[in-house]
Enzyme design. Sequence first.
Site, PDB file in Angstrom:
ATOM      1  CG  ASN A   1      -1.940  -1.128   1.149  1.00 46.57           C
ATOM      2  OD1 ASN A   1      -2.322  -1.574   0.071  1.00 46.57           O
ATOM      3  ND2 ASN A   1      -2.388  -1.593   2.297  1.00 46.57           N
ATOM      4  CE1 TYR A   2       6.391   4.182  -2.907  1.00 42.83           C
ATOM      5  CE2 TYR A   2       4.827   5.847  -3.631  1.00 42.83           C
ATOM      6  CZ  TYR A   2       6.125   5.452  -3.372  1.00 42.83           C
ATOM      7  OH  TYR A   2       7.158   6.335  -3.575  1.00 42.83           O
ATOM      8  N   PRO A   3       0.815   4.383  -0.942  1.00 40.81           N
ATOM      9  CG  PRO A   3      -1.111   5.052  -2.078  1.00 40.81           C
ATOM     10  CD  PRO A   3      -0.241   3.856  -1.827  1.00 40.81           C
ATOM     11  CG  ASP A   4      -1.681   3.257   3.772  1.00 38.68           C
ATOM     12  OD1 ASP A   4      -2.276   4.314   3.501  1.00 38.68           O
ATOM     13  OD2 ASP A   4      -2.272   2.188   3.996  1.00 38.68           O
ATOM     14  CG  HIS A   5       4.038   1.704   2.992  1.00 36.56           C
ATOM     15  ND1 HIS A   5       3.438   1.403   4.191  1.00 36.56           N
ATOM     16  CD2 HIS A   5       3.732   0.666   2.170  1.00 36.56           C
ATOM     17  CE1 HIS A   5       2.801   0.246   4.094  1.00 36.56           C
ATOM     18  NE2 HIS A   5       2.969  -0.212   2.887  1.00 36.56           N
TER      19      HIS A   5
END
Length: 405
Positions: A172-176
């Site tokens: 979940n790239y946006p979260d990271h």
Amino acid sequence: MSSRLPLEGVRVADFTWVGAGPFLTKPLADHGADVIKIESRTRTDPIRSMAPFRDGRPGPNRSGYFANRNSSKRSVCLDLKSPRGKELALDLMARSDVVASNFTPGTMDRLGLGYQDAVAVKPDIVYLEMPMQGNTGPHRDFRGYGLTIAAAGGLLGLTGHPERPPVGTGTNYPDHVPNPLHAAVAVLAALRRRRRTGQGQYIELAQLESTTNVIGPALLAAAAGRRVDRSANEDGAAAPHGVYPCAGEDRWCAVGVFTDQQWQALVEVLGAPEWAAKPGHTTPGGRWAARRELDALVADATSTWEASELADALSAAGVPAAVVSDAAQILADPQLNARDHWKTLEHPEMGSSVYDNIPYRLSETPGHLRGPAPVLGADTRDVCLDLLGLTPDEYEHLAAQGVVG
């Protein structure tokens, strides 16, 4: 070098949960802020229940996912739906510099803990919310998390092969990366402004809008009328450019050739195969007649190499290359270990556990992981007595009612 951490004296009332929110407050905590995570025993943070778990045993205090996002913080449990629990939360806000939340729009207002409520008890508060698509507009009430935000923000649509469905980023790239770190920078900017002017600030970070910043070049191309589609591992300025198989099971090496000199070096390392001398097979970039044919030829040549030996040989020859590592290999990576990237912290329930160290270094005021992730509610009593001024008898009475714990 100062022994004082740069955010010492700053307190954060942290109402965030899941991925992006806790990763916003983590760097603040690691650099000295007193981040107090407000939790619930009846509705725990979902990532406390997400794998991987220490020793494979689930539990609210055994999630590695939660642990790596919540170092250096304190945890208190409050029943925010009870009048007394709300009062304690407002009291905590009054003693804080920052309030952070990533709930669905309107949630904090319904709890009586919205921005106007916070300003009433702390006029110079820096108050940040991270709604998925913002607090206004036709999609304001849409719920989502990293995967859906990446899809709505166009990121997933650019990943994979053009003739196949999107494959995503594997996480979940946006979260990271974009959402929490954009938010952290916004909070720091607001604190700096408050120091200069004495004024607080309300910050709305719409996670969808933050995520679209990741695909800026694609947006510009689309705005100019160009069709933008998935291109797998291709790069318009390089060929070959991709991940190629090596000897052994699931072993790969990433290679990118951007110049004629790098192409000649690649050919020499691969033993000057006959196909490399054919007309049209002498330069990188867009002049390849068939990139997939090239990829197949390179893959055949790399398949007998041990991945690390190929990466070392190409790197020594000036060709960008790296082994595709799995998690176990990353933990043993000599570069990361030489830079002290991995930290082992003693957790009350998980014991010795590995954490990511801070990936950026401040020369004069470096931060550090000041402690492991907190056990659920571990600091409730201390915060209530030492910070909020409850007497031991008051605390025990509220604990018996389930208001604190």
